[in-house]
Motif scaffolding. Sequence first.
Motif, PDB file in Angstrom:
ATOM      1  N   ARG A 165       0.835  -1.286  -0.082  1.00 22.32           N
ATOM      2  CA  ARG A 165       0.096  -0.022  -0.125  1.00 22.32           C
ATOM      3  C   ARG A 165       0.869   1.197  -0.130  1.00 22.32           C
ATOM      4  NH1 ARG A 165      -5.443   1.911  -0.071  1.00 22.32           N
ATOM      5  NH2 ARG A 165      -5.704   3.672   1.347  1.00 22.32           N
ATOM      6  N   LYS A 166       0.755   2.013  -1.198  1.00 18.38           N
ATOM      7  CA  LYS A 166       1.490   3.343  -1.163  1.00 18.38           C
ATOM      8  C   LYS A 166       3.062   3.061  -0.930  1.00 18.38           C
ATOM      9  CE  LYS A 166      -2.415   6.451  -0.442  1.00 18.38           C
ATOM     10  NZ  LYS A 166      -2.423   7.690  -0.326  1.00 18.38           N
ATOM     11  N   LYS A 177      -7.352  -2.421   7.273  1.00 18.46           N
ATOM     12  CA  LYS A 177      -8.262  -1.277   7.420  1.00 18.46           C
ATOM     13  C   LYS A 177      -6.884   0.172   7.322  1.00 18.46           C
ATOM     14  CE  LYS A 177     -11.949  -3.544   8.121  1.00 18.46           C
ATOM     15  NZ  LYS A 177     -12.275  -4.235   7.296  1.00 18.46           N
ATOM     16  N   PHE A 178      -6.900   0.485   5.919  1.00 20.52           N
ATOM     17  CA  PHE A 178      -6.136   1.926   6.003  1.00 20.52           C
ATOM     18  C   PHE A 178      -7.079   2.961   6.336  1.00 20.52           C
ATOM     19  CE2 PHE A 178      -4.241  -1.657   3.378  1.00 20.52           C
ATOM     20  CZ  PHE A 178      -2.985  -1.565   4.175  1.00 20.52           C
ATOM     21  N   PHE A 179      -6.415   3.905   6.978  1.00 19.95           N
ATOM     22  CA  PHE A 179      -7.051   5.238   7.062  1.00 19.95           C
ATOM     23  C   PHE A 179      -6.287   6.312   7.180  1.00 19.95           C
ATOM     24  CE2 PHE A 179      -6.149   3.194  11.167  1.00 19.95           C
ATOM     25  CZ  PHE A 179      -5.657   4.015  11.855  1.00 19.95           C
ATOM     26  N   TYR A 180      -6.689   7.578   7.364  1.00 16.28           N
ATOM     27  CA  TYR A 180      -5.927   8.620   7.172  1.00 16.28           C
ATOM     28  C   TYR A 180      -6.296   9.373   8.641  1.00 16.28           C
ATOM     29  CZ  TYR A 180      -4.969   7.735   2.323  1.00 16.28           C
ATOM     30  OH  TYR A 180      -4.678   7.428   1.078  1.00 16.28           O
ATOM     31  N   VAL A 181      -5.330  10.142   9.204  1.00 16.37           N
ATOM     32  CA  VAL A 181      -5.691  10.952  10.399  1.00 16.37           C
ATOM     33  C   VAL A 181      -5.271  12.448   9.904  1.00 16.37           C
ATOM     34  CG1 VAL A 181      -4.859  11.679  12.518  1.00 16.37           C
ATOM     35  CG2 VAL A 181      -5.242   9.082  11.849  1.00 16.37           C
ATOM     36  N   ASN A 182      -6.123  13.351   9.937  1.00 14.27           N
ATOM     37  CA  ASN A 182      -5.880  14.683   9.651  1.00 14.27           C
ATOM     38  C   ASN A 182      -5.715  15.539  10.933  1.00 14.27           C
ATOM     39  OD1 ASN A 182      -5.978  14.779   6.899  1.00 14.27           O
ATOM     40  ND2 ASN A 182      -8.298  14.790   6.772  1.00 14.27           N
TER      41      ASN A 182
END
Length: 163
Positions: A107-108, A149-154
Amino acid sequence: TNFFSYYPFLLPATLLAEANQDKYLYQLLSKEKIKNRQTYKIRVEPRRNKTESINHGIVWIDPTDGSVIKIELNPTSLRGIRRLTKKAWIKGTRLKIIDIHWYDVKRKGIRFPSRTEIYGIYVPKDTSNRARLKSMEEANTIFMYNNYKFFYVNVDVVEAKNE
């Protein structure tokens, strides 16, 4: 389970990260194809005391991006191996362990563990009798890692005013 592995997510960093490289000696063993992908097969051994129980073994690396494809740990680096080896010896067997970690999820540009395979094979000490060789006992454990489960944190930074 009879066997387990601590932190397979961290194994590549443990063995290869710049901060840990002074702990290890690296030896390029060969080029090898794994799943139709060319890799470099590299031995990673502790630099100092070779009996020290830090993780070490063989690493297969993708030469195009440097990512880890597979790690096979040396059984002497596994926690609790001495106790299990002694128990096997008392029972009249030798314990052979194979601990393999696969990194097939990408992933990326970052690889994640996809599978850990730990095989424990109890081989009779007396190998003169072929019938006893067939009666080897196996204790295998396979962990499958899926449904990541991939997620982003802003994060917003707000400067507080001193009053």
